[in-house]
Motif scaffolding. Sequence first.
Motif, PDB file in Angstrom:
ATOM      1  N   THR A 799       0.806  -1.224   0.000  1.00  0.00           N
ATOM      2  CA  THR A 799       0.000   0.000   0.000  1.00  0.00           C
ATOM      3  C   THR A 799       0.840   1.276   0.000  1.00  0.00           C
ATOM      4  O   THR A 799       0.295   2.374   0.012  1.00  0.00           O
ATOM      5  CB  THR A 799      -0.911   0.018   1.248  1.00  0.00           C
ATOM      6  OG1 THR A 799      -0.082  -0.155   2.419  1.00  0.00           O
ATOM      7  CG2 THR A 799      -1.930  -1.108   1.172  1.00  0.00           C
ATOM      8  N   SER A 800       2.180   1.156  -0.027  1.00  0.00           N
ATOM      9  CA  SER A 800       3.043   2.334   0.031  1.00  0.00           C
ATOM     10  C   SER A 800       2.838   3.213  -1.205  1.00  0.00           C
ATOM     11  O   SER A 800       2.928   2.734  -2.337  1.00  0.00           O
ATOM     12  CB  SER A 800       4.513   1.912   0.115  1.00  0.00           C
ATOM     13  OG  SER A 800       5.351   3.035  -0.009  1.00  0.00           O
ATOM     14  N   PRO A 801       2.550   4.525  -1.009  1.00  0.00           N
ATOM     15  CA  PRO A 801       2.356   5.428  -2.158  1.00  0.00           C
ATOM     16  C   PRO A 801       3.578   5.493  -3.066  1.00  0.00           C
ATOM     17  O   PRO A 801       3.449   5.721  -4.271  1.00  0.00           O
ATOM     18  CB  PRO A 801       2.076   6.789  -1.498  1.00  0.00           C
ATOM     19  CG  PRO A 801       1.639   6.467  -0.105  1.00  0.00           C
ATOM     20  CD  PRO A 801       2.355   5.206   0.275  1.00  0.00           C
ATOM     21  N   LYS A 802       4.779   5.292  -2.502  1.00  0.00           N
ATOM     22  CA  LYS A 802       5.989   5.346  -3.308  1.00  0.00           C
ATOM     23  C   LYS A 802       6.018   4.264  -4.389  1.00  0.00           C
ATOM     24  O   LYS A 802       6.727   4.399  -5.388  1.00  0.00           O
ATOM     25  CB  LYS A 802       7.225   5.171  -2.419  1.00  0.00           C
ATOM     26  CG  LYS A 802       7.582   6.377  -1.573  1.00  0.00           C
ATOM     27  CD  LYS A 802       8.910   6.109  -0.873  1.00  0.00           C
ATOM     28  CE  LYS A 802       9.392   7.339  -0.135  1.00  0.00           C
ATOM     29  NZ  LYS A 802      10.714   7.120   0.498  1.00  0.00           N
ATOM     30  N   LEU A 803       5.264   3.202  -4.169  1.00  0.00           N
ATOM     31  CA  LEU A 803       5.347   2.057  -5.063  1.00  0.00           C
ATOM     32  C   LEU A 803       4.033   1.765  -5.770  1.00  0.00           C
ATOM     33  O   LEU A 803       3.821   0.669  -6.278  1.00  0.00           O
ATOM     34  CB  LEU A 803       5.797   0.818  -4.265  1.00  0.00           C
ATOM     35  CG  LEU A 803       7.262   0.927  -3.807  1.00  0.00           C
ATOM     36  CD1 LEU A 803       7.502   0.134  -2.546  1.00  0.00           C
ATOM     37  CD2 LEU A 803       8.195   0.471  -4.910  1.00  0.00           C
ATOM     38  N   ASP A 804       3.151   2.763  -5.821  1.00  0.00           N
ATOM     39  CA  ASP A 804       1.861   2.549  -6.453  1.00  0.00           C
ATOM     40  C   ASP A 804       2.001   2.280  -7.951  1.00  0.00           C
ATOM     41  O   ASP A 804       1.157   1.618  -8.552  1.00  0.00           O
ATOM     42  CB  ASP A 804       0.952   3.764  -6.222  1.00  0.00           C
ATOM     43  CG  ASP A 804      -0.479   3.481  -6.633  1.00  0.00           C
ATOM     44  OD1 ASP A 804      -1.038   2.473  -6.161  1.00  0.00           O
ATOM     45  OD2 ASP A 804      -1.030   4.249  -7.453  1.00  0.00           O
ATOM     46  N   LEU A 805       3.070   2.788  -8.578  1.00  0.00           N
ATOM     47  CA  LEU A 805       3.281   2.565 -10.008  1.00  0.00           C
ATOM     48  C   LEU A 805       3.810   1.164 -10.315  1.00  0.00           C
ATOM     49  O   LEU A 805       3.830   0.751 -11.483  1.00  0.00           O
ATOM     50  CB  LEU A 805       4.251   3.603 -10.562  1.00  0.00           C
ATOM     51  CG  LEU A 805       3.713   5.037 -10.679  1.00  0.00           C
ATOM     52  CD1 LEU A 805       4.826   5.981 -11.106  1.00  0.00           C
ATOM     53  CD2 LEU A 805       2.550   5.105 -11.661  1.00  0.00           C
ATOM     54  N   VAL A 806       4.264   0.442  -9.297  1.00  0.00           N
ATOM     55  CA  VAL A 806       4.815  -0.897  -9.520  1.00  0.00           C
ATOM     56  C   VAL A 806       3.667  -1.898  -9.624  1.00  0.00           C
ATOM     57  O   VAL A 806       2.973  -2.176  -8.635  1.00  0.00           O
ATOM     58  CB  VAL A 806       5.771  -1.301  -8.384  1.00  0.00           C
ATOM     59  CG1 VAL A 806       6.301  -2.713  -8.630  1.00  0.00           C
ATOM     60  CG2 VAL A 806       6.924  -0.319  -8.275  1.00  0.00           C
ATOM     61  N   LEU A 807       3.441  -2.440 -10.808  1.00  0.00           N
ATOM     62  CA  LEU A 807       2.395  -3.458 -10.983  1.00  0.00           C
ATOM     63  C   LEU A 807       2.843  -4.810 -10.458  1.00  0.00           C
ATOM     64  O   LEU A 807       2.005  -5.667 -10.151  1.00  0.00           O
ATOM     65  CB  LEU A 807       2.024  -3.583 -12.462  1.00  0.00           C
ATOM     66  CG  LEU A 807       1.505  -2.322 -13.144  1.00  0.00           C
ATOM     67  CD1 LEU A 807       1.011  -2.654 -14.542  1.00  0.00           C
ATOM     68  CD2 LEU A 807       0.411  -1.659 -12.328  1.00  0.00           C
ATOM     69  N   GLY A 808       4.139  -5.019 -10.372  1.00  0.00           N
ATOM     70  CA  GLY A 808       4.670  -6.268  -9.844  1.00  0.00           C
ATOM     71  C   GLY A 808       6.145  -6.380 -10.163  1.00  0.00           C
ATOM     72  O   GLY A 808       6.691  -5.623 -10.985  1.00  0.00           O
TER      73      GLY A 808
END
Length: 956
Positions: A799-808
Amino acid sequence: MAKRSMSPRYILPTRMSFQIPPHAHIHFSILDFPFSNAFQAFWERFKRIYQQKHNKEMSYGLRLSFRQLNDALLALAPSLIQGFEGEGWNSRMVAFSRYDENGQPEDFPSVEQIRSLLRFWLERWGAHPEIRPLLDTDGREAWEVLMAALEEAPETKWEHGITTQSLTDDLNHTDGLAFIALPALLTALVHTKEMTIQSEKGEYIIRWRRANEGGKHGLHLVSQPISFQGDYFAYALDFSIQTQAGYGDKRKPAFWIFAHLSIQRYITEQYRGGNRDRNISILVGYNREGFASNNRWDDDTTLIALKADTDQTWREGVGKLLDDFSVRKLLPPHEILKSPASYGIYSDSLHKQENEYYVVYAEGRKFSDDSRRGRQHQVKTGTSLRERSQIMAGVLQLLQGWLQISPALEYDRQNPENTFALRDYDDMVKKPQKNAKQVEAWQAALQTSLANSARATAHVVVLYRSDNFAHWAKAQIEEALMGVDKGDQPLAAVTLLQLPPLLYAPLDPGNLDPSLYYKPAAEKPAGFLNQWNEQMRLSYRKKREEWRSFLQDIAWQPNARRLLLIDSTGEFGLPSNQKIKGAVREACVREGISSQFLVGNLKADTSLKRSGKLTGESGGRLKNAVLDLLLRQQGILYAPPRELYHLAAGLEEATASQLDVVAFCRVQRNQPKLHYGLAVRLRAGGEVDVMLPGENMAWLPYDAAAYYLGRLFADQYTTLNRLGHSALRLDHGAMVKFVEMVLTTKLERPTLAVIEAEGWRNGRGQDEAKHCWTQLRNSDLARNLNVLRFDNQQTYARTSPKLDLVLGVVRLRMNHETPQYITAEALTAEDPMRDLRYLTGYVDPCVDAPLHYMSIAGLSNTQKAQKGKHTVEAFKGDPKTEWDNLAYKHPQMVELVPFFVHPRYQHEEGQRQLCRCIHFLRLSPGFTIGEITLPYPMHLGDTLINDMLCIIGGEE
């Protein structure tokens, strides 16, 4: 269009579950090095004495060689599982626990035997002319303390009775003993047993025998020598333990046994040379008759691999060490290599009291009883899928329940070829009069690449040494450009320039004789290597500046990407550091030029029908060089990858049109000592960018990153040859910090990341602080699927906003970490077993979470012959004609495991879609014979680094 054939519905991996039959009582024993403290204390004192005396570090060749000691131990006691393997004095010996009728341990090297061998080993080392004077003077006290310690009670004792069950319950028991002991157990169970395999042409008996290559995982099985067309081969089979993320349960993770089948070939005629820098391997079988009783060593018949140097003496003097130890003497290798057939049991002619010697063939070796020439081996590598299945089935029968074959993998999807992004060069240029769509796609791809670098055109310059090369290269380049160099506003230009002879001359040795470079140290004049290296450094700098001056004088097109194809024939047979490639590559990158070398003469076809054209081999080499320059070095695909993600992988169009795929790449070398990594970003529109570690991290266009990286390699060359800091020698902490920084601060669009497990997950030793990204290990990954845990202090939640762009993030494994396979649902299947024709994905049903997606490439075009009716299931020993004796090669399996998956894709189909995006990127438009192993952005990163290794002398 004809309907494409479907890939097999099932793929059966040759991996097995391990089971202990009832009443199986097999135990193991270990012995830590018995004089560790005494040896370590001596060694620390002696190193200081040597450094003070010579004002330099002790060279590797002067150090005590544990490899020599272990080779001798295995020759004397071949029933050992391993000798003293480990780091320095922190090593251990492993054996089976054998007991006499009174229940007492027996049949291992006793402490007295080991003590005696250690003395001989030390004395031989101490006799070296650089060592002996120090032992007689400043080092005498340390030496006498060590020799006295050998007379005292050992510091460690054999630990007996370690059960098989304890190893299967805990793979980390006794520092991971299971990974060594359980495969060794399987080889011991099959050792000396016979089985039969049946091809369409005959029945064959295989008699298995243990062999040991040394090291922690050297034990394997070989068959008896089998004759074929005047040469001999043996089947080789080795077992290994592999774990799988999520396989088993959290309390007791399960493991697989992989069985790997290969072909080992023997030389039976006089050895003629080849592979100058590669040692010769000779399998030695000591005749044990009277041996054990006289010397109290065991009577096992395991074959031991010993190495001989190219000057045909035993490597590291192991033969002399054994001779001094008063055991059966080894024949000198030069005698064996004169007539190898006389010293191996290829028939019943060898007297049973003699030792056995089998000279192992390697590619490039020459041999013949005809003194006028050498020849290559008649037996080709590899086995057919049917041959593999029959041998595996027979071995499982011999093991009587110890192993059970795993379930088959289930079909997911094969390459649909519904976008130009999935096409290769040959498909794009066929039928040129009808390929308007192909030309349009290629033009768009080139425009995208040029725009990403703010360039208007590509300027290709061919530096030729002969008119024929100029003619052939120009024709190949024009075909590959597909017309983009024509018209009112061409996207490319081609120029031919003759290369002055001075520029392609090798580095100048001055007054030094290059032939001395390859001679043993004892035969070189004093100080020769220092003089040679200094002369090569001076010649390198001179050659680099000559090339820079020449390149600056070329009339390059304005605002053009500069591409250079170099006719670099004549580089064969030179000492590696006399070749000019490194100097030329450095000159090119300093001038902002992408370069490609074509080494070796191109040959014209002599047939009348192909008069004036190249032979198939030469034509292939030229095409590969041109396509590497025009396509790979520009990071081009023939269509935007967004089409691949949507049409082939099934990703929704809105996400596919924005998706960035970021691949993390790394390289590690020991000579020179190098550890470096970078990230490659493939954008949905086809742009390729690179990010390098450092303080000012930013995305660079692919070609610009090449120039920057080349200059970095050149500038860091001197620091690589010294201890201490280098920008190209990153520690594991810096490497994983780089990954963290990219994923948390450098992403701009929805991103799918891909990284190899090997190299990134582990550092050295048991110290966690020295490890890299430990989450990538199987045991850690299964427990941390929805977080990114870079180390104990840096953990990011899904749920970290820093990693919202990481789909996997997709973890990739291959090589020895994925199994061999057959294209059937069972080993005993009767239907023909054929290789896959297309890149195909399968899903492993043995693990619920995480998803394990298995990617298998289609059969390479170079292996067309193994599709033939008479060869698809032929066996290696079958009588063959000149048309069907071939090397069987089957594409390896690549494992893809997604983790840290975005909530939108955490269902099974979503995870499959993410894996398919990586799976279908195993392509390159310039790789026309089949699919590449790594996904395209990772391939681009690895080749980018490999391009620059010649600058630092690290090219393989």
